[in-house]
Design a protein around this motif. Structure first.
Motif, mmCIF file in Angstrom:
data_model
loop_
_atom_site.group_PDB
_atom_site.id
_atom_site.type_symbol
_atom_site.label_atom_id
_atom_site.label_comp_id
_atom_site.label_asym_id
_atom_site.label_seq_id
_atom_site.Cartn_x
_atom_site.Cartn_y
_atom_site.Cartn_z
ATOM 1 N N ASN A 113 0.861 -1.180 0.000
ATOM 2 C CA ASN A 113 0.000 0.000 0.000
ATOM 3 C C ASN A 113 0.898 1.232 0.000
ATOM 4 O O ASN A 113 2.123 1.106 -0.073
ATOM 5 N N THR A 114 0.291 2.407 0.102
ATOM 6 C CA THR A 114 1.112 3.617 0.002
ATOM 7 C C THR A 114 2.122 3.698 1.152
ATOM 8 O O THR A 114 3.205 4.252 0.988
ATOM 9 N N LEU A 115 1.794 3.129 2.296
ATOM 10 C CA LEU A 115 2.720 3.230 3.428
ATOM 11 C C LEU A 115 3.858 2.215 3.347
ATOM 12 O O LEU A 115 4.918 2.426 3.950
ATOM 13 N N THR A 116 3.656 1.126 2.598
ATOM 14 C CA THR A 116 4.813 0.242 2.373
ATOM 15 C C THR A 116 5.737 0.894 1.341
ATOM 16 O O THR A 116 6.960 0.782 1.440
ATOM 17 N N ASP A 117 5.160 1.596 0.368
ATOM 18 C CA ASP A 117 5.994 2.383 -0.554
ATOM 19 C C ASP A 117 6.792 3.438 0.227
ATOM 20 O O ASP A 117 7.971 3.658 -0.033
ATOM 21 N N ALA A 118 6.103 4.092 1.180
ATOM 22 C CA ALA A 118 6.754 5.157 1.950
ATOM 23 C C ALA A 118 7.904 4.604 2.794
ATOM 24 O O ALA A 118 8.939 5.248 2.959
#
Lengths: 225, 467
Positions: free
Chosen positions: B203-208
């Motif tokens: 999700n966007t937080l694993t990308d972050a």
């Protein structure tokens, strides 16, 4: 702390910067150098194949793993550490000469000691690869040394390869060295096949060293597209 | 065998000769195509499974439908014909993976290590490239998509140290958020702990999380979770660290996994970047919701890049607040500080600078220019737009005890003083005298009856120079 002091502190540190070296990935060759290896150009083919393997290792990118190579010989005068573990890119390969018997048991003991010695293979190293090459029957007690190798904590985790050269090689012993019924002993009946075997070992090791997790053994074995 | 595959054929029957290997990761390997601005991605395994092929086809169709003009993705062109699984993509020549800036050759002495860091463009270029990577991820997230497996092996940068292009090369990996069951790919070292443990999909937080690791590692040359105990320990301990079971190397209260390796953090990480790292690797290590999202990284990476300058003596690049070069101790060179303010047309008679609670004009950003670092004021600084478009609009160069300004976009801008002075910035350079005591000139980016940004310039003499 004043900004001047802070800067001076940063300054002193910027002069002694170091980085973490990549973990070593050891490859240990157990080479039969008994007198029979002198026949039919076997030892010459082995020397050439190992030289090519070391040269290929030396070319590999060293950001994720540094391939180190050590060679234990068994023949005239017993088992010897012919080449202590050394990074492939710093190594000068000394050719092997064939003479004497086939003291495999002594060689297995030496290999187990080498792999369990933290000074030789630091605990930070990736699992070693052990390659056994033989063209005959061992002439010393080897079953207990093999059991020790299979049960010692680090040597037991090693990835193992075995090459049988010619019709007189003890394939059953080599199969037991591999320790797994699925693993196969590579058989060489001519010089060309010795080279083929070492190309296969080279590819497996370099695939691991390039892999994103070099501790996984042959994780990318479906690489042959 | 990879080394023996010399060419591949696409579904239209076009043959591509494979050139240099550009990079490899957990899913596949990327080759340059000889003599063409193309690359080929081969996915590991000569898997003939029609399911996998169909999934790749759908994925590439999805990517082709996206509005990619604002995204630096190497666009997929054509799938390969079996037995290969993979595709041909556009890729500029002269690009290399970001990993080329994270991994110096082993065994370099300290001095050579710093030379190597500098040859890769030093701090300033690293910050700008990372800012662009963060901006690309933010744009992708804005489309409701995630990159899935950001790593230094699938984010490409210009090979030339004076160029700052970036490309995302894993078009086949873009996806909407995934469930843990969907076969999660990540590159060890860059997968968030919840991916490593299988608790979550991407999700966007694993990308972050992956971005934060790349920022820390590209700047300091050490992995944020690989302290001395991990790098001296068995490889299995590293797996523990990657699962987030050990404190990070700069933990404020638990020094267990401290590291002596890498560049001094205060030299390469601005305070605000260090704050984001702490948020990500302390509370945010196990709790993804406490992690900063990628857009906060974009802002702070660019701010840090704007605050970096190049030492005229040794070429090292460092932050403006430091009085002497951290590498050679030469004094900081003379510089122009460009502060960015907001124009409030309602303020006073005929408008004025928007003021903060302290009664001083509110600064919304700043950037520095030295003789070695000309300043390009772009959309990001002049409009506050955060995106991939960075069209330079006005060039500012230091010129003795003044500045020389010129418009690059064909527009005209007004420079005014409170005493009624007026100059026009157009395509021919305009010189203004500057003083360090008083930022007299104001560069207006819009008409005075509308809200817009205003740039004020002040001159800072060489550090330690009391004249």
């Amino acid at each position: 702390m004043s900004s001047k002091e802070k800067n001076q502190r940063a300054m002193s540190k910027l002069q002694e910067v170091s980085i973490v070296a990549a973990r070593p990935l050891p490859v240990i060759l157990l080479a039969d150098v008994s007198g029979s290896m002198a026949a039919a150009g076997k030892i010459d083919s082995l020397n050439q194949a190992v030289r090519e393997m070391v040269a290929a290792f030396a070319e590999e990118d060293r950001s994720r793993a540094i391939i180190t190579v050590g060679v234990i010989t068994f023949g005239s005068g017993g088992a010897k550490l012919h080449q202590p573990l050394c990074p492939a890119h710093e190594m000068t390969w000394q050719g092997l000469a064939a003479a004497g018997n086939t003291p495999l048991g002594a060689a297995l003991n030496l290999a187990t000691e080498l792999m369990e010695d933290q000074a030789q293979i630091p605990s930070r190293a990736y699992r070693p690869t052990v390659v056994l090459v033989s063209d005959g029957q061992p002439n010393d007690e080897w079953e207990e040394p093999l059991a020790r190798l299979h049960s010692s904590p680090r040597a037991s985790k090693a990835e193992r390869f075995a090459l049988a050269i010619g019709d007189d090689a003890d394939c059953e012993m080599l199969q037991r060295f591999l320790g797994s019924p699925e693993a196969r002993v590579f058989r060489a009946h001519e010089a060309r096949q010795i080279k083929q075997f070492f190309r296969w070992v080279t590819m497996t090791v370099t695939t691991r060293s390039r892999s994103i997790n070099p501790n996984l053994l042959a994780a990318l074995e479906d690489l042959d597209y | 065998m990879t080394t023996e595959l010399r060419f591949v054929v696409d579904q239209q029957g076009v043959r591509y000769t494979l050139g240099k290997e550009l990079g490899r990761g957990g899913q596949g390997v990327v080759f340059a195509v000889s003599r063409r601005k193309l690359a080929v991605k081969l996915i590991w395994g000569s898997d003939q499974s029609p399911v996998r092929r169909e999934r790749l086809r759908n994925q590439l169709t999805l990517v082709k439908r996206l509005e990619l003009r604002d995204l630096p993705i190497a666009a997929p062109l054509e799938m390969l014909r079996p037995p290969e699984l993979g595709y041909v993509m556009e890729l500029l020549t002269g690009m290399q993976p970001l990993s080329s800036l994270c991994h110096p050759a082993s065994g370099l002495a300290s001095g050579s290590l710093l030379d190597w860091y500098q040859q890769g463009g030093g701090l300033r270029r690293r910050l700008r490239l990372l800012g662009r990577i963060a901006a690309a991820l933010a744009t992708l997230h804005g489309h409701g998509l995630v990159y899935g497996d950001p790593s230094p092996y699938n984010l490409f940068i210009s090979a030339a140290a004076d160029a700052e292009e970036i490309r995302m090369i894993d078009a086949d990996n873009l996806r909407y958020t995934s469930a843990p069951s969907e076969g999660i790919f990540f590159t060890p070292g860059y997968g968030a702990p919840e991916l490593v443990s299988g608790r979550s999909g991407v999700n966007t937080l694993t990308d972050a999380y992956a971005l934060a690791v790349m920022v820390f590692q590209t700047l300091t040359l050490v992995h944020p979770l690989c302290g001395d105990m991990v790098s001296d320990g068995e490889p299995e301990l590293e797996e523990q660290a990657m699962a987030g079971r050990l404190p990070w190397i700069e933990h404020q209260t638990n020094p267990q996994n401290h590291s002596r390796a890498g560049l001094p953090r205060e030299v390469v990480l601005s305070e605000r970047l260090m704050d984001l790292c702490r948020e990500c690797f302390e509370d945010g290590l196990q709790d993804a919701t406490k992690r900063p999202g990628v857009s906060r990284w974009v802002e702070r990476l660019y701010q840090a890049a704007d605050a970096a300058l190049t030492c005229p003596t040794c070429g090292w690049s460092y932050y403006v607040k430091v009085a002497t070069c951290p590498r050679c101790e030469a004094p900081r060179p003379p510089l122009i500080l460009a502060r960015i303010h907001l124009w409030d047309p309602q303020s006073g008679e005929g408008g004025g600078l928007l003021q903060g609670p302290d009664g001083k004009p509110r600064t919304v950003g700043f950037a520095v220019a030295t003789a070695r670092d000309p300043l390009l004021l772009d959309d990001r600084l002049l409009d506050g737009r955060q995106g991939m478009q960075e069209t330079p609009r006005i060039a500012v160069e230091i010129d003795g005890s003044g500045a020389s300004l010129r418009a690059l976009d064909g527009h005209g801008y007004e420079l005014r003083t409170s005493q009624g002075g007026l100059r026009h910035v157009e395509s021919e350079p305009v010189r203004i005298a500057l003083s360090s005591a008083h930022a007299e000139w104001q560069l207006h980016i819009g008409p005075r009856d509308k809200q817009h940004r205003v740039v004020r310039f002040e001159l800072q003499k060489e550090s330690g120079d009391a004249r």
